[in-house]
Structure formats: C-alpha cells, structure tokens
Design a protein around this motif. Structure first.
Motif, PDB file in Angstrom:
ATOM      1  N   GLY A 147      94.465 -96.011 -28.638  1.00  7.22           N
ATOM      2  CA  GLY A 147      93.811 -95.643 -27.383  1.00  7.22           C
ATOM      3  C   GLY A 147      92.506 -94.891 -27.552  1.00  7.22           C
ATOM      4  O   GLY A 147      91.944 -94.392 -26.573  1.00  7.22           O
ATOM      5  N   ASP A 149      89.493 -95.829 -28.082  1.00  2.00           N
ATOM      6  CA  ASP A 149      88.325 -96.384 -27.391  1.00  2.00           C
ATOM      7  C   ASP A 149      88.154 -95.812 -25.987  1.00  2.00           C
ATOM      8  O   ASP A 149      87.026 -95.666 -25.497  1.00  2.00           O
ATOM      9  CB  ASP A 149      88.428 -97.910 -27.302  1.00  2.00           C
ATOM     10  CG  ASP A 149      88.180 -98.577 -28.645  1.00  2.00           C
ATOM     11  OD1 ASP A 149      87.323 -98.085 -29.389  1.00  2.00           O
ATOM     12  OD2 ASP A 149      88.858 -99.567 -28.958  1.00  2.00           O
ATOM     13  N   LYS A 150      89.253 -95.483 -25.352  1.00  2.00           N
ATOM     14  CA  LYS A 150      89.198 -94.954 -23.989  1.00  2.00           C
ATOM     15  C   LYS A 150      88.864 -93.466 -23.952  1.00  2.00           C
ATOM     16  O   LYS A 150      88.641 -92.909 -22.877  1.00  2.00           O
ATOM     17  CB  LYS A 150      90.529 -95.201 -23.278  1.00  2.00           C
ATOM     18  CG  LYS A 150      90.853 -96.676 -23.093  1.00  2.00           C
ATOM     19  CD  LYS A 150      92.190 -96.858 -22.392  1.00  2.00           C
ATOM     20  CE  LYS A 150      92.514 -98.343 -22.203  1.00  2.00           C
ATOM     21  NZ  LYS A 150      93.828 -98.547 -21.532  1.00  2.00           N
ATOM     22  N   ARG A 151      88.834 -92.831 -25.118  1.00  6.10           N
ATOM     23  CA  ARG A 151      88.624 -91.382 -25.174  1.00  6.10           C
ATOM     24  C   ARG A 151      87.336 -90.992 -25.889  1.00  6.10           C
ATOM     25  O   ARG A 151      87.133 -89.827 -26.219  1.00  6.10           O
ATOM     26  CB  ARG A 151      89.820 -90.707 -25.858  1.00  6.10           C
ATOM     27  CG  ARG A 151      91.166 -91.009 -25.215  1.00  6.10           C
ATOM     28  CD  ARG A 151      92.255 -90.152 -25.802  1.00  6.10           C
ATOM     29  NE  ARG A 151      92.078 -88.762 -25.436  1.00  6.10           N
ATOM     30  CZ  ARG A 151      92.517 -87.730 -26.174  1.00  6.10           C
ATOM     31  NH1 ARG A 151      93.104 -87.948 -27.336  1.00  6.10           N
ATOM     32  NH2 ARG A 151      92.333 -86.495 -25.774  1.00  6.10           N
ATOM     33  N   ASN A 153      84.225 -90.678 -24.909  1.00  9.14           N
ATOM     34  CA  ASN A 153      83.428 -89.662 -24.205  1.00  9.14           C
ATOM     35  C   ASN A 153      84.054 -88.285 -24.312  1.00  9.14           C
ATOM     36  O   ASN A 153      83.344 -87.270 -24.376  1.00  9.14           O
ATOM     37  CB  ASN A 153      83.244 -90.050 -22.738  1.00  9.14           C
ATOM     38  CG  ASN A 153      82.305 -91.228 -22.569  1.00  9.14           C
ATOM     39  OD1 ASN A 153      81.467 -91.501 -23.430  1.00  9.14           O
ATOM     40  ND2 ASN A 153      82.438 -91.938 -21.464  1.00  9.14           N
ATOM     41  N   HIS A 154      85.370 -88.237 -24.339  1.00 14.12           N
ATOM     42  CA  HIS A 154      86.079 -86.963 -24.509  1.00 14.12           C
ATOM     43  C   HIS A 154      85.721 -86.327 -25.845  1.00 14.12           C
ATOM     44  O   HIS A 154      85.380 -85.140 -25.919  1.00 14.12           O
ATOM     45  CB  HIS A 154      87.585 -87.204 -24.411  1.00 14.12           C
ATOM     46  CG  HIS A 154      88.426 -86.052 -24.865  1.00 14.12           C
ATOM     47  ND1 HIS A 154      88.684 -84.963 -24.069  1.00 14.12           N
ATOM     48  CD2 HIS A 154      89.042 -85.806 -26.050  1.00 14.12           C
ATOM     49  CE1 HIS A 154      89.437 -84.102 -24.728  1.00 14.12           C
ATOM     50  NE2 HIS A 154      89.669 -84.585 -25.932  1.00 14.12           N
TER      51      HIS A 154
END
Length: 253
Positions: A147, A149-151, A153-154
């Motif tokens: 997961g 790729d979805k984080r 920016n975090h």
C-alpha cells in the motif's frame, strides 16, 4: 553539501512544541541502539543528525558511553541539545549534512537514527560515517510495504525521500564495504501508537480502541516469533542494524 532549499526546510525544525512525542519515540530508538550495540562497549560515540538530542538524552541516562559528540544541520536542534546539559556530551555543532568535521577513526561508534531516509546523497554520507568510525549503527523506518503507493504524500510530508526494507538497507551497506554485526526489527509500541492516536491525531479515547491497539501489537509479536526473522522483517515498523568496516573492500565500477 546540502542544497539551500533542503537546509532551510530543516533549519527551524526543532522550535515547535512536540517535545513529548519526540521523547517517547526516542526512548524506543535508544533501546534499539543499546541492544544491537551490546558487543561494542563504545568509549567515544558520535551521533550524526542528532535532532533535538532526545535520543542522546536516553543514551546519557543509560551511561551508554563516557564521551558523546553530536552533529546536526539545524541550528535550532543544536541549541536544544546544548540546553539538555548531558553529562556525557563533550561537543555539539552544526554541520553541512555530509562533511563530518573529525579525523579518520575518531570514534568507536557513530549513530545515524532515522536520518538516512531524509538524505539526498546517501552513499556520500555513509562513506563519511565509515571514515570516522569502525562501527556504525543505523535505524530507519520500514516505510516500503504493502500500500506504499497510496501513502507517498504522507512520507514526503515527513521529509522521507528514501525508502528501505531490511534487505535493501543491508545491500546498500554491504555494497559500501560494511559487514553486518547485529540487527533488530521492531514493531511500534502500543504506548507510541496510543499517544499518536489520542494526542497527535486527537481521536476520541475508547477502551475498545486501546484494547485493539494492544492486541494487534501482541499478535504481530507472536506471529513474528512463530514464523521467524523474515516475517519479523515484514511486520516491522523500524529496522536497526550495526555494521563494521570490512577488511575486504567492495569495488563499484
């Protein structure tokens, strides 16, 4: 040398008020460092990227070494460290992020804790660490997992521009002529998770939520013990490794 934009971003990083959060995280980071360095018994230690000195605080408390030195890119961090009045701290100064202002083999051990993920040119810094100390202990967060790729920016919001797994970090260090002496995988303590949830994120406290966090932690620890090191690495939130200079240099063509 650090770019101007990069250095400016961290210049006032330690003037805010999240002291309790930094100290809580540092307690566990220091424990990991002490554990993997049991074979070293260092007399003279350098922490590179020492931040506000929170890890140094705990190392000093545990009498980790008689002499500790510190380098930090942010002047605000240096002032915080000086204000701690640590008994083992001999010197703290600002540096440019890459050039370590000490002679070859000046230290028994150099510490780089949660720094490498922020570094633009990681190999340049690793070579400097190797130059000034026989032993190097590095801890990084294990950001690269399912997961991710979805984080992105975090992670970027925290200044993490590099990601590691235990395997990729070991490869990086071995390719720089370093030998692995000890390592450790760690899962975030319930104490840290609950502080982050209830204080940082301001989630409403709940006995059920607290129990869930504690049970998830225990489950990860049990699974890791049952399935071995590779599963521990998969479940880990951080990876701590002690490396030493190798007698056989690796040549990179």
């Amino acid at each position: 040398m650090l770019t101007t934009d990069f250095k400016t971003a961290y210049q006032n990083f330690y003037t805010n008020n999240d002291v309790a959060w930094r100290m809580l995280g540092a307690k566990y980071k220091a424990q990991n460092i002490i554990q993997v360095c049991e074979s070293v018994k260092p007399q003279k230690v350098l922490e590179v990227g020492a931040g506000d000195g929170s890890i140094l605080h705990f190392l000093d408390h545990h009498n980790f070494a008689p002499e500790i030195y510190a380098l930090e890119i942010a002047a605000s961090g240096v002032e915080k460290i000086k204000g701690r009045n640590l008994k083992s701290l001999k010197e703290v100064q600002v540096f440019d992020g890459y050039r370590i202002p000490y002679a070859d083999n000046s230290f028994d051990l150099v510490i780089l804790a949660h720094v490498l993920e922020h570094v633009e040119h990681e190999r340049l810094l690793i070579r400097e660490l190797k130059r000034v100390a026989k032993n190097i202990v590095i801890e990084v967060p294990r950001d690269y997992k399912f997961g991710v790729d979805k984080r992105i920016n975090h992670f970027l919001a925290y200044g993490h521009i590099n990601m590691y797994t235990p395997t990729s970090l070991r490869f990086l260090l071995k390719s720089e002529g370093l030998e692995i002496a000890a390592d450790k995988c760690s899962v975030i303590s319930p104490e840290v998770t609950l502080f982050n949830n209830y204080i940082n994120r301001k989630i409403k406290k709940s006995p059920i939520k607290t129990l869930k966090v504690k049970l998830e932690y225990q489950l990860k620890m049990i699974i890791g013990r049952l399935l071995g090191k590779k599963k521990q690495e998969e479940l880990a939130n951080a990876y701590t490794i002690l490396v030493r200079k190798s007698d056989q240099e690796v040549k990179i063509f």
